[in-house]
Write a protein that holds these residues in place. Structure first.
Motif, mmCIF file in Angstrom:
data_model
loop_
_atom_site.group_PDB
_atom_site.id
_atom_site.type_symbol
_atom_site.label_atom_id
_atom_site.label_comp_id
_atom_site.label_asym_id
_atom_site.label_seq_id
_atom_site.Cartn_x
_atom_site.Cartn_y
_atom_site.Cartn_z
ATOM 1 N N THR A 1 -11.466 12.733 -14.379
ATOM 2 C CA THR A 1 -12.453 12.172 -13.445
ATOM 3 C C THR A 1 -12.015 10.841 -12.850
ATOM 4 O O THR A 1 -12.547 10.408 -11.834
ATOM 5 N N ASN A 2 -11.050 10.170 -13.475
ATOM 6 C CA ASN A 2 -10.550 8.911 -12.932
ATOM 7 C C ASN A 2 -9.567 9.114 -11.788
ATOM 8 O O ASN A 2 -9.224 8.165 -11.086
ATOM 9 N N CYS A 3 -9.098 10.337 -11.598
ATOM 10 C CA CYS A 3 -8.074 10.610 -10.596
ATOM 11 C C CYS A 3 -8.647 10.426 -9.189
ATOM 12 O O CYS A 3 -9.666 11.023 -8.829
ATOM 13 N N THR A 4 -7.995 9.591 -8.388
ATOM 14 C CA THR A 4 -8.426 9.333 -7.007
ATOM 15 C C THR A 4 -7.500 9.968 -5.983
ATOM 16 O O THR A 4 -7.645 9.729 -4.788
ATOM 17 N N LEU A 5 -6.557 10.764 -6.436
ATOM 18 C CA LEU A 5 -5.560 11.340 -5.538
ATOM 19 C C LEU A 5 -6.213 12.277 -4.518
ATOM 20 O O LEU A 5 -7.060 13.094 -4.866
ATOM 21 N N GLU A 6 -5.804 12.151 -3.258
ATOM 22 C CA GLU A 6 -6.324 13.004 -2.190
ATOM 23 C C GLU A 6 -5.308 14.051 -1.747
ATOM 24 O O GLU A 6 -5.681 15.097 -1.250
ATOM 25 N N ASN A 7 -4.029 13.752 -1.913
ATOM 26 C CA ASN A 7 -3.016 14.694 -1.437
ATOM 27 C C ASN A 7 -1.798 14.652 -2.346
ATOM 28 O O ASN A 7 -1.219 13.594 -2.566
ATOM 29 N N LEU B 1 -1.205 0.171 -4.725
ATOM 30 C CA LEU B 1 -0.439 1.184 -4.011
ATOM 31 C C LEU B 1 -1.276 2.436 -3.788
ATOM 32 O O LEU B 1 -1.906 2.948 -4.708
ATOM 33 N N GLU B 2 -1.271 2.940 -2.552
ATOM 34 C CA GLU B 2 -2.034 4.136 -2.201
ATOM 35 C C GLU B 2 -1.138 5.342 -1.913
ATOM 36 O O GLU B 2 -1.562 6.480 -2.087
ATOM 37 N N SER C 1 -4.981 3.442 -7.940
ATOM 38 C CA SER C 1 -5.414 3.444 -6.534
ATOM 39 C C SER C 1 -4.709 4.510 -5.711
ATOM 40 O O SER C 1 -4.949 4.626 -4.515
ATOM 41 N N LEU C 2 -3.830 5.310 -6.330
ATOM 42 C CA LEU C 2 -3.035 6.288 -5.588
ATOM 43 C C LEU C 2 -3.901 7.316 -4.863
ATOM 44 O O LEU C 2 -4.776 7.932 -5.458
ATOM 45 N N LYS C 3 -3.619 7.483 -3.579
ATOM 46 C CA LYS C 3 -4.294 8.495 -2.766
ATOM 47 C C LYS C 3 -3.369 9.648 -2.398
ATOM 48 O O LYS C 3 -3.819 10.760 -2.175
ATOM 49 N N LYS D 1 0.804 -1.220 0.000
ATOM 50 C CA LYS D 1 0.000 0.000 0.000
ATOM 51 C C LYS D 1 0.837 1.270 0.000
ATOM 52 O O LYS D 1 0.370 2.318 -0.412
ATOM 53 N N GLU D 2 2.073 1.182 0.478
ATOM 54 C CA GLU D 2 2.907 2.382 0.577
ATOM 55 C C GLU D 2 4.323 2.075 0.116
ATOM 56 O O GLU D 2 4.896 1.044 0.473
#
Length: 375
Positions: free
Chosen positions: A223-229, A170-171, A197-199, A142-143
């Motif tokens: 719109t597919n982008c899941t990045l939070e930071n 991987l997030e 899955s990148l956050k 995940k990291e």
């Protein structure tokens, strides 16, 4: 002693905010016979059983089998360090040196060790094809922390082949100070558009420039982008660029909330690109720091137009010196309008004091201030 230490491990792992992590590491270090010699006279009974150490090391390693957060896993490695146990880390280092990482059947503890050891260990782009294979396989990693390694653009391009795989889970990816340029941003933007899955993505201390930020923007707006930071802090001849973007959970689109772009030599072209991006979704931006840049007249106009946009919800905008900024905030509160947008300012019958007048003088000297009349 082993029972006491096991209880301390359990309590630390139960903590949501990690407030017992440092205490646990201190307690484990204190349990070593070598450290107890330093406390003769304070301890009424000393633990001289080497088997106790082996027992608690084994217990800590067993905890990796649980579904721990990255923070808890990393703390357990620090705990093993306190106990002078490096077996898990050495296992991974052996796989890395043999080039057998992609074919290794790693345990959850070893995967955590992989995250722990890849930070600052003199890796180059030659390590990245093997890591890309791992990322593209059906693993639970995940990291991945690759900070302070000389990966260069070629290395990140290799990593991106694995990041785009549907199997990649991987997030968190950290690429701080890896010798990257805007070329890496093109590859990473493709990943962001690929429904990955990148956050969280850290690109701090890389020479990305305005052009790199523009390329990332293409991926962030998808719109597919899941990045939070996303964190970008760039050192360019003592100049820095920091860009922090956070996802608004109320929608599927990436929202810019905080942007810090101070002292990074942004040109008029950069200001235009930034203003264009903000207008595409202006209602979410609440803080913008552009101090120390020379936007030219067209850049100032872009900012003024942005401030006058009815959808603009900026709470903090900085592109002045410290004293001028304080004056601007004060006057905005007094006038209920940004003084940089005014041509006339009336401060009659207000008890300003010397400090305020000095700040206002700094504001008047700033090239962004266009006041014609001051009363």
């Amino acid at each position: 002693m082993p029972d006491l230490l096991k209880t301390a491990v359990d309590k630390a792992l139960e903590s949501d905010n990690g407030h017992l992590d440092l205490f646990l590491r201190f307690l484990l270090g204190l349990s070593l016979q070598s450290n107890q010699r330093l406390l003769q006279g304070l301890l009424t009974q000393q633990n001289r059983n080497e088997q106790s150490k082996k027992e608690i090391v084994k217990y800590i390693k067993q905890q990796f089998e649980a579904n721990l957060s990255p923070e808890r896993s990393i703390n357990l490695f620090y705990c093993l360090n306190e106990l002078n146990d490096q077996t898990l880390v050495k296992d991974i280092q052996t796989h890395l040196s043999k080039g057998s990482l992609s074919s290794a059947d790693l345990s959850p503890a070893q995967w955590s060790a992989l995250v722990f050891v890849l930070n600052d260990c003199n890796l180059t782009d030659k390590s990245c094809p093997a890591l890309a294979t791992v990322l593209g396989s059906d693993t639970s990693l995940k990291e991945l922390n690759m900070n302070n390694n000389n990966l260069q653009d070629s290395g990140v391009i290799h990593l991106c082949t694995g990041l785009k795989s549907v199997n990649c889970k991987l997030e968190i990816l950290r690429l701080c100070d890896c010798g990257l340029t805007d070329e890496s941003c093109s590859a990473l933007a493709t990943v962001l558009r690929s429904n990955s899955s990148l956050k969280e993505l850290d690109l701090s201390n890389n020479n990305l420039l305005d052009s790199g930020v523009k390329k990332l923007q293409n991926g962030l707006e998808n719109t597919n982008c899941t990045l939070e930071n996303l964190s970008v802090f760039e050192v360019l001849h003592y100049k820095n660029l920091s860009l922090i973007l956070i996802l608004d959970n109320r929608s599927d689109h990436f929202k810019l909330l905080f942007s810090r772009l101070s002292n990074c030599g942004i040109s008029e072209e950069g200001y235009k690109a930034l203003a264009s991006a903000l207008r595409s979704n202006p209602s979410h931006l609440i803080e913008l720091d552009l101090t120390g840049n020379d936007p030219g007249q067209s850049g100032v106009k872009e900012l003024n137009d942005l401030l006058q946009d009815p959808n603009c919800q900026l709470k903090t905008l900085r592109f002045l010196s410290l004293a001028a900024d304080e004056a601007c905030q004060f006057l905005t509160g007094v006038m209920c309008k940004n003084p940089l947008l005014l041509r006339e300012l009336n401060l009659s019958e207000r008890e300003l004091g010397d400090t305020r007048v000095i700040q206002i003088a700094a504001l008047l000297q700033d090239k962004h201030c266009k006041l014609n009349t001051l009363m």
